[in-house]
Design a protein around this motif. Structure first.
Motif, PDB file in Angstrom:
ATOM      1  N   ARG A 140       0.823  -1.212   0.000  1.00 28.11           N
ATOM      2  CA  ARG A 140       0.000   0.000   0.000  1.00 28.11           C
ATOM      3  C   ARG A 140       0.860   1.266   0.000  1.00 28.11           C
ATOM      4  NH1 ARG A 140      -2.745  -3.905   0.016  1.00 28.11           N
ATOM      5  NH2 ARG A 140      -3.071  -3.408  -2.123  1.00 28.11           N
ATOM      6  N   GLY A 141       2.182   1.121  -0.130  1.00 24.54           N
ATOM      7  CA  GLY A 141       3.060   2.284  -0.241  1.00 24.54           C
ATOM      8  C   GLY A 141       3.777   2.700   1.032  1.00 24.54           C
ATOM      9  N   TYR A 142       3.609   1.952   2.108  1.00 28.07           N
ATOM     10  CA  TYR A 142       4.295   2.268   3.366  1.00 28.07           C
ATOM     11  C   TYR A 142       5.661   1.596   3.375  1.00 28.07           C
ATOM     12  CZ  TYR A 142       0.003   4.268   5.113  1.00 28.07           C
ATOM     13  OH  TYR A 142      -1.096   5.074   5.268  1.00 28.07           O
ATOM     14  N   ALA A 143       6.623   2.250   4.022  1.00 31.12           N
ATOM     15  CA  ALA A 143       7.973   1.686   4.119  1.00 31.12           C
ATOM     16  C   ALA A 143       8.441   1.734   5.564  1.00 31.12           C
ATOM     17  CB  ALA A 143       8.930   2.480   3.230  1.00 31.12           C
ATOM     18  N   LYS A 144       9.218   0.740   5.954  1.00 29.85           N
ATOM     19  CA  LYS A 144       9.810   0.736   7.292  1.00 29.85           C
ATOM     20  C   LYS A 144      10.798   1.891   7.382  1.00 29.85           C
ATOM     21  CE  LYS A 144      10.021  -4.221   7.117  1.00 29.85           C
ATOM     22  NZ  LYS A 144      10.912  -5.369   7.228  1.00 29.85           N
ATOM     23  N   THR A 145      10.761   2.611   8.500  1.00 30.61           N
ATOM     24  CA  THR A 145      11.664   3.751   8.672  1.00 30.61           C
ATOM     25  C   THR A 145      12.937   3.373   9.416  1.00 30.61           C
ATOM     26  OG1 THR A 145      10.726   4.406  10.798  1.00 30.61           O
ATOM     27  CG2 THR A 145       9.696   5.339   8.807  1.00 30.61           C
ATOM     28  N   GLY A 146      12.928   2.218  10.071  1.00 26.88           N
ATOM     29  CA  GLY A 146      14.064   1.826  10.900  1.00 26.88           C
ATOM     30  C   GLY A 146      13.846   2.182  12.366  1.00 26.88           C
ATOM     31  N   ASN A 147      12.845   3.021  12.641  1.00 33.17           N
ATOM     32  CA  ASN A 147      12.532   3.367  14.027  1.00 33.17           C
ATOM     33  C   ASN A 147      11.738   2.238  14.672  1.00 33.17           C
ATOM     34  OD1 ASN A 147      13.717   5.885  13.698  1.00 33.17           O
ATOM     35  ND2 ASN A 147      11.799   6.878  13.129  1.00 33.17           N
ATOM     36  N   GLU A 148      12.109   1.893  15.893  1.00 31.92           N
ATOM     37  CA  GLU A 148      11.407   0.856  16.644  1.00 31.92           C
ATOM     38  C   GLU A 148      11.091   1.374  18.040  1.00 31.92           C
ATOM     39  OE1 GLU A 148      14.063  -2.485  16.751  1.00 31.92           O
ATOM     40  OE2 GLU A 148      13.566  -3.086  14.704  1.00 31.92           O
ATOM     41  N   GLN A 149      10.040   0.836  18.632  1.00 41.19           N
ATOM     42  CA  GLN A 149       9.664   1.189  19.994  1.00 41.19           C
ATOM     43  C   GLN A 149       9.316  -0.096  20.734  1.00 41.19           C
ATOM     44  OE1 GLN A 149       6.335   3.861  19.957  1.00 41.19           O
ATOM     45  NE2 GLN A 149       7.397   5.426  18.784  1.00 41.19           N
ATOM     46  N   PRO A 150       9.508  -0.084  22.060  1.00 39.49           N
ATOM     47  CA  PRO A 150       9.073  -1.261  22.820  1.00 39.49           C
ATOM     48  C   PRO A 150       7.552  -1.390  22.758  1.00 39.49           C
ATOM     49  CG  PRO A 150       9.997   0.423  24.280  1.00 39.49           C
ATOM     50  CD  PRO A 150      10.096   0.946  22.879  1.00 39.49           C
ATOM     51  N   TYR A 151       7.049  -2.610  22.920  1.00 42.69           N
ATOM     52  CA  TYR A 151       5.597  -2.802  22.972  1.00 42.69           C
ATOM     53  C   TYR A 151       5.057  -2.013  24.170  1.00 42.69           C
ATOM     54  CZ  TYR A 151       1.013  -4.963  23.010  1.00 42.69           C
ATOM     55  OH  TYR A 151      -0.343  -5.157  22.974  1.00 42.69           O
ATOM     56  N   PRO A 152       3.973  -1.249  23.996  1.00 43.70           N
ATOM     57  CA  PRO A 152       3.479  -0.365  25.058  1.00 43.70           C
ATOM     58  C   PRO A 152       2.618  -1.075  26.112  1.00 43.70           C
ATOM     59  CG  PRO A 152       2.114  -0.125  23.120  1.00 43.70           C
ATOM     60  CD  PRO A 152       3.202  -1.110  22.762  1.00 43.70           C
ATOM     61  N   VAL A 153       3.254  -1.903  26.928  1.00 43.10           N
ATOM     62  CA  VAL A 153       2.530  -2.659  27.949  1.00 43.10           C
ATOM     63  C   VAL A 153       1.716  -1.718  28.846  1.00 43.10           C
ATOM     64  CG1 VAL A 153       2.776  -4.236  29.918  1.00 43.10           C
ATOM     65  CG2 VAL A 153       4.227  -4.510  27.907  1.00 43.10           C
ATOM     66  N   GLU A 154       2.298  -0.558  29.159  1.00 36.01           N
ATOM     67  CA  GLU A 154       1.635   0.404  30.048  1.00 36.01           C
ATOM     68  C   GLU A 154       0.368   1.005  29.446  1.00 36.01           C
ATOM     69  OE1 GLU A 154       4.081   2.585  27.220  1.00 36.01           O
ATOM     70  OE2 GLU A 154       4.536   0.838  28.463  1.00 36.01           O
ATOM     71  N   ALA A 155       0.175   0.881  28.144  1.00 35.42           N
ATOM     72  CA  ALA A 155      -1.027   1.423  27.489  1.00 35.42           C
ATOM     73  C   ALA A 155      -2.235   0.516  27.697  1.00 35.42           C
ATOM     74  CB  ALA A 155      -0.770   1.620  25.999  1.00 35.42           C
ATOM     75  N   ASN A 156      -2.015  -0.666  28.283  1.00 39.61           N
ATOM     76  CA  ASN A 156      -3.109  -1.599  28.579  1.00 39.61           C
ATOM     77  C   ASN A 156      -3.869  -2.008  27.312  1.00 39.61           C
ATOM     78  OD1 ASN A 156      -4.657  -3.223  30.230  1.00 39.61           O
ATOM     79  ND2 ASN A 156      -6.101  -1.601  30.734  1.00 39.61           N
ATOM     80  N   VAL A 157      -3.094  -2.411  26.296  1.00 36.44           N
ATOM     81  CA  VAL A 157      -3.690  -2.856  25.028  1.00 36.44           C
ATOM     82  C   VAL A 157      -3.372  -4.326  24.755  1.00 36.44           C
ATOM     83  CG1 VAL A 157      -3.813  -0.579  23.952  1.00 36.44           C
ATOM     84  CG2 VAL A 157      -1.710  -1.927  23.732  1.00 36.44           C
ATOM     85  N   GLY A 158      -3.107  -5.066  25.833  1.00 40.19           N
ATOM     86  CA  GLY A 158      -2.787  -6.482  25.706  1.00 40.19           C
ATOM     87  C   GLY A 158      -1.398  -6.765  26.244  1.00 40.19           C
ATOM     88  N   VAL A 159      -1.160  -8.033  26.532  1.00 39.33           N
ATOM     89  CA  VAL A 159       0.112  -8.474  27.113  1.00 39.33           C
ATOM     90  C   VAL A 159       0.815  -9.375  26.097  1.00 39.33           C
ATOM     91  CG1 VAL A 159       1.168  -9.729  29.030  1.00 39.33           C
ATOM     92  CG2 VAL A 159      -0.892  -8.339  29.420  1.00 39.33           C
ATOM     93  N   PRO A 160       2.063  -9.061  25.774  1.00 37.17           N
ATOM     94  CA  PRO A 160       2.790  -9.886  24.801  1.00 37.17           C
ATOM     95  C   PRO A 160       2.963 -11.321  25.268  1.00 37.17           C
ATOM     96  CG  PRO A 160       3.945  -7.815  25.210  1.00 37.17           C
ATOM     97  CD  PRO A 160       2.854  -7.913  26.227  1.00 37.17           C
ATOM     98  N   ARG A 161       2.773 -12.251  24.342  1.00 38.43           N
ATOM     99  CA  ARG A 161       3.038 -13.676  24.590  1.00 38.43           C
ATOM    100  C   ARG A 161       4.476 -14.019  24.192  1.00 38.43           C
ATOM    101  NH1 ARG A 161      -1.913 -16.870  24.660  1.00 38.43           N
ATOM    102  NH2 ARG A 161      -3.692 -15.607  24.055  1.00 38.43           N
ATOM    103  N   VAL A 162       5.048 -13.205  23.322  1.00 41.54           N
ATOM    104  CA  VAL A 162       6.407 -13.397  22.808  1.00 41.54           C
ATOM    105  C   VAL A 162       7.104 -12.033  22.825  1.00 41.54           C
ATOM    106  CG1 VAL A 162       5.734 -15.324  21.290  1.00 41.54           C
ATOM    107  CG2 VAL A 162       5.690 -12.984  20.409  1.00 41.54           C
TER     108      VAL A 162
END
Length: 174
Positions: A140-162
């Motif tokens: 769809r025309g999007y490209a990875k920028t190379g920027n990464e962030q940790p999964y936002p556990v504190e946002a209360n949007v689910g808990v990572p299984r991996v």
């Protein structure tokens, strides 16, 4: 199935939207081809979170509905400076693989540019483990920028299984 009516989400839509968002992100059913089920557990959004999201001044939530007024998709747009962040983007698993997501994303990008003609790009954050979704956005025309962030556990949007991270993807809107 690409004949959708688009409108701004309203408070009355909250119960239907919570069901749609949680089902789309956390369950595998219908024609579903992508889900976070294997990577994240728990609810993606709560009633309180959605109510708060609908109150943000620089943010809107668009819904796509069928002619029978059933909401089958939504996408959030948050405007900041010269870019729009795309989030809370999902389609009902029963209409996935029917070009609904493509038409919702195209509509959202066009809507954002109408709202703010000075936008230069759209940005989104995708789980690094969702290779099929990353490939979809690249088509769809999007490209990875190379920027990464940790999964936002504190946002209360689910808990990572991996172990997972968010990767930033960007599209030039000009």
């Amino acid at each position: 199935m690409t004949n959708l009516n688009f409108r701004l989400a309203q408070s009355a839509d909250i119960p239907e939207l919570i069901d749609l968002i949680n089902k789309s992100y956390r369950e595998q059913q219908g024609r579903s081809w992508t889900t976070e089920l294997a990577f994240v557990k728990g609810q993606r959004i709560t009633e309180l979170q959605l109510k708060e999201q609908l109150q943000f001044e620089n943010s809107i939530l668009l819904v796509g509905e069928t002619n029978s007024s059933k909401i089958v998709a939504c996408v959030g747009l948050t405007f900041e400076n010269s870019q729009v962040e795309i989030g809370t983007f999902c389609t009902d698993p029963h209409v996935q693989n029917m070009k609904v997501g493509r038409s919702v994303l195209e509509y959202a990008e066009q809507y954002a540019l109408k709202e703010d003609p000075h936008l230069t790009n759209a940005v989104m954050y995708v789980l690094d483990v969702r290779s099929e979704l990353i490939a979809y956005y690249e088509r769809r025309g999007y490209a990875k920028t190379g920027n990464e962030q940790p999964y936002p556990v504190e946002a209360n949007v689910g808990v990572p299984r991996v172990p997972i991270k968010l990767i930033e993807m960007k599209k030039d809107l000009k």
